[in-house]
Write an enzyme that holds these catalytic residues in place. Sequence first.
Site, PDB file in Angstrom:
ATOM      1  N   ARG A  83      24.341  17.160 -56.509  1.00 19.59           N
ATOM      2  CA  ARG A  83      25.145  16.083 -55.922  1.00 19.59           C
ATOM      3  C   ARG A  83      24.625  14.698 -56.344  1.00 19.59           C
ATOM      4  NH1 ARG A  83      27.460  17.466 -50.096  1.00 19.59           N
ATOM      5  NH2 ARG A  83      29.333  16.650 -51.077  1.00 19.59           N
ATOM      6  N   LYS A  91      38.819  15.062 -42.320  1.00 20.77           N
ATOM      7  CA  LYS A  91      37.468  14.451 -42.386  1.00 20.77           C
ATOM      8  C   LYS A  91      37.306  13.681 -43.689  1.00 20.77           C
ATOM      9  CE  LYS A  91      33.881  17.007 -43.905  1.00 20.77           C
ATOM     10  NZ  LYS A  91      33.092  16.438 -44.995  1.00 20.77           N
ATOM     11  N   ASN A  92      37.708  14.277 -44.799  1.00 15.83           N
ATOM     12  CA  ASN A  92      37.442  13.674 -46.110  1.00 15.83           C
ATOM     13  C   ASN A  92      38.416  12.570 -46.472  1.00 15.83           C
ATOM     14  OD1 ASN A  92      35.245  15.271 -46.287  1.00 15.83           O
ATOM     15  ND2 ASN A  92      36.159  16.772 -47.665  1.00 15.83           N
ATOM     16  N   ARG A  98      30.145  19.277 -38.479  1.00 15.41           N
ATOM     17  CA  ARG A  98      30.340  18.101 -39.330  1.00 15.41           C
ATOM     18  C   ARG A  98      31.823  17.943 -39.681  1.00 15.41           C
ATOM     19  NH1 ARG A  98      26.426  17.741 -44.291  1.00 15.41           N
ATOM     20  NH2 ARG A  98      27.707  15.896 -44.408  1.00 15.41           N
ATOM     21  N   CYS A 118      25.667  18.280 -47.334  1.00 11.89           N
ATOM     22  CA  CYS A 118      25.399  19.715 -47.471  1.00 11.89           C
ATOM     23  C   CYS A 118      24.660  20.006 -48.775  1.00 11.89           C
ATOM     24  CB  CYS A 118      26.714  20.488 -47.439  1.00 11.89           C
ATOM     25  SG  CYS A 118      27.429  20.570 -45.785  1.00 11.89           S
ATOM     26  N   ASP A 167      36.175  23.669 -51.348  1.00  5.95           N
ATOM     27  CA  ASP A 167      35.858  23.684 -49.912  1.00  5.95           C
ATOM     28  C   ASP A 167      36.465  24.881 -49.190  1.00  5.95           C
ATOM     29  OD1 ASP A 167      35.993  20.058 -49.477  1.00  5.95           O
ATOM     30  OD2 ASP A 167      34.542  21.382 -50.435  1.00  5.95           O
TER      31      ASP A 167
HETATM   32  C1  EPZ Z   1      34.019  15.209 -51.930  1.00  4.17           C
HETATM   33  O1  EPZ Z   1      32.641  15.194 -52.262  1.00  4.17           O
HETATM   34  C2  EPZ Z   1      34.096  15.931 -50.587  1.00  4.17           C
HETATM   35  N1  EPZ Z   1      33.305  15.219 -49.589  1.00  4.17           N
HETATM   36  C3  EPZ Z   1      33.559  17.355 -50.735  1.00  4.17           C
HETATM   37  O2  EPZ Z   1      33.752  18.017 -49.476  1.00  4.17           O
HETATM   38  C4  EPZ Z   1      34.377  18.079 -51.796  1.00  4.17           C
HETATM   39  O3  EPZ Z   1      33.852  19.378 -51.991  1.00  4.17           O
HETATM   40  C5  EPZ Z   1      34.290  17.294 -53.125  1.00  4.17           C
HETATM   41  O4  EPZ Z   1      34.779  15.945 -52.906  1.00  4.17           O
HETATM   42  C6  EPZ Z   1      35.122  17.940 -54.218  1.00  4.17           C
HETATM   43  O5  EPZ Z   1      36.446  18.049 -53.820  1.00  4.17           O
HETATM   44  C7  EPZ Z   1      33.790  14.082 -49.033  1.00  4.17           C
HETATM   45  O6  EPZ Z   1      34.865  13.616 -49.349  1.00  4.17           O
HETATM   46  C8  EPZ Z   1      32.923  13.432 -47.995  1.00  4.17           C
HETATM   47  P1  EPZ Z   1      32.679  14.827 -56.250  1.00  4.17           P
HETATM   48  P2  EPZ Z   1      32.109  14.309 -53.504  1.00  4.17           P
HETATM   49  O7  EPZ Z   1      32.089  13.474 -56.470  1.00  4.17           O
HETATM   50  O8  EPZ Z   1      32.843  13.030 -53.571  1.00  4.17           O
HETATM   51  C9  EPZ Z   1      29.113  16.036 -59.154  1.00  4.17           C
HETATM   52  C10 EPZ Z   1      33.163  19.277 -47.584  1.00  4.17           C
HETATM   53  O9  EPZ Z   1      32.805  20.456 -47.420  1.00  4.17           O
HETATM   54  N2  EPZ Z   1      28.872  14.569 -59.216  1.00  4.17           N
HETATM   55  O10 EPZ Z   1      34.092  15.080 -56.630  1.00  4.17           O
HETATM   56  O11 EPZ Z   1      30.638  14.254 -53.400  1.00  4.17           O
HETATM   57  C11 EPZ Z   1      28.890  16.582 -57.768  1.00  4.17           C
HETATM   58  O12 EPZ Z   1      27.537  16.894 -57.563  1.00  4.17           O
HETATM   59  C12 EPZ Z   1      32.590  18.475 -48.756  1.00  4.17           C
HETATM   60  O13 EPZ Z   1      33.973  18.665 -46.847  1.00  4.17           O
HETATM   61  C13 EPZ Z   1      27.822  14.094 -59.991  1.00  4.17           C
HETATM   62  O14 EPZ Z   1      27.101  14.890 -60.601  1.00  4.17           O
HETATM   63  O15 EPZ Z   1      32.521  15.237 -54.716  1.00  4.17           O
HETATM   64  C14 EPZ Z   1      29.767  17.810 -57.755  1.00  4.17           C
HETATM   65  O16 EPZ Z   1      29.071  18.865 -58.374  1.00  4.17           O
HETATM   66  C15 EPZ Z   1      31.632  19.271 -49.602  1.00  4.17           C
HETATM   67  N3  EPZ Z   1      27.610  12.750 -60.059  1.00  4.17           N
HETATM   68  C16 EPZ Z   1      30.966  17.393 -58.616  1.00  4.17           C
HETATM   69  O17 EPZ Z   1      30.499  16.298 -59.429  1.00  4.17           O
HETATM   70  C17 EPZ Z   1      28.386  11.859 -59.369  1.00  4.17           C
HETATM   71  O18 EPZ Z   1      28.151  10.641 -59.465  1.00  4.17           O
HETATM   72  C18 EPZ Z   1      32.172  16.910 -57.792  1.00  4.17           C
HETATM   73  O19 EPZ Z   1      31.711  15.907 -56.943  1.00  4.17           O
HETATM   74  C19 EPZ Z   1      29.444  12.368 -58.568  1.00  4.17           C
HETATM   75  C20 EPZ Z   1      29.668  13.713 -58.511  1.00  4.17           C
END
Ligand code: EPZ
Length: 419
Positions: free
Chosen positions: A123, A22-23, A399, A118, A307
């Site tokens: 986020r 998915k990701n 999802r 989610c 995850d």
């Molecule tokens: C991706 O989310 C995945 N989703 C998530 O999978 C996964 O948990 C995550 O990467 C970490 O591996 C998809 O690819 C669609 P991040 P993403 O930006 O890109 C914070 C699942 O269950 N952050 O690496 O949103 C953020 O809030 C999902 O399949 C900011 O604060 O993850 C988080 O706490 C859940 N500001 C941390 O950083 C930003 O601009 C990591 O987020 C970006 C992120």
Amino acid sequence: MSKYQIFGGKKLNGTLEIDACKNSILPIIAGSVLCKGVVKLNNCPLYSDVIKMCDILKTLGSVIDYYQNTKTLILDNTNLEYQFISNELTKDIRASIFTLGPMLARFKKAKISYPGGCQIGQRGISTHINSFEQLGVEVLQQHGYMYCKCKNINQKEIYLDIPSVGATENLMMFMCSSFGKFKIKNAAKEPEIVDLQNFLNKMGAKISGAGTDTITIIGVEKFSEVEYTPLADRIITGTMLIAGAITGGNITLKNCNPNHVGTLIDILKKSGCKISKTKNSIHLICNKKLKSFGKIETLPYPGFATDLQSQITTLACICSGVSLIKENIFECRFRYVPELIKMGAKIKVNGNIAIVEGKDELFGAEVYAPDLRGGVALVLAGLIAKGYTTVNEIKYIERGYYKLEEQLSKLGADIQKID
Ligand code: EPZ
């Protein structure tokens, strides 16, 4: 509202083919916007997030077909036109923000509302927005929309304040079609980043370094039509390994990459599972009471995947001994714990740490999925709980898991979906 009804106690046995990730599929669908032609993706199940991402592309004019038998998704992006992306389209999926980079690349402007997804933490998207602004994109945030315009793209090197997966992907898709040579430093290193690089390069991009913390990109003008098979879903692979372990089963997973779940394999072996692997398969046997794996913490790849945190916590509930799970990536990713406690689990959450005291058994109950991975953790608990478990709100689980009830039934679980 659909739900799963599970009768616990069946050991899982048999073989399962792992679907595409998915990701990986979601950023690749976004990246297909760069191609003024047809992009064909193989082995792509219709996860509900994929359907929602396709709805966004249809708004831009993409003509999308799907062939169920081969799980083939065909996107014809020949005649895309600039459109604004409303909150109706963005509010349910985090991945909606991944369309920002490609839309800026193709239309030089974008008007898009804020991503949802989610509820596992704040986020934010500041890393995405600040990076685009550093590159020379003007971003005006007003009335619930981001109005973005490409001005003169000047800065060529971005240092991410967080090794954000999504921000790394968003920037890759923008930079690969902008004039000049770019670098992304402190980039995320997840396998999905490498997969996106491989997809974009197959379309004609010039990207290198994905999988390391520095990605180098030389912009190109044209992207050719392409057929691509996204990589296997490492989180589904991990979820099914834990399902085999928790039920004391004997399972083989095919069409997967053992290296992408290396940390989990080490943990499961430490708890008492027997695991063997080939280049693209994993065989797990669990024929004894598992013992606690001690302490784990979630980290960016190649650390233990956030995850898989909910799923490993469920396993800890029936291991002998006490386990500690620390969640470092998301601020609010233990919302499933009260539901496990309803089933007899002994868990104490203090901030971002869960302490689990292993029990001999769990009991079936009526529970509610709080999010995608927390939901699947409740399904795993139902597989071993005494009696019936009903997991409600399975829209969250769907999802990222396609026909999960069919996949688990194939391995011998007593589970059915009730619409
Ligand atoms: C991706 O989310 C995945 N989703 C998530 O999978 C996964 O948990 C995550 O990467 C970490 O591996 C998809 O690819 C669609 P991040 P993403 O930006 O890109 C914070 C699942 O269950 N952050 O690496 O949103 C953020 O809030 C999902 O399949 C900011 O604060 O993850 C988080 O706490 C859940 N500001 C941390 O950083 C930003 O601009 C990591 O987020 C970006 C992120």
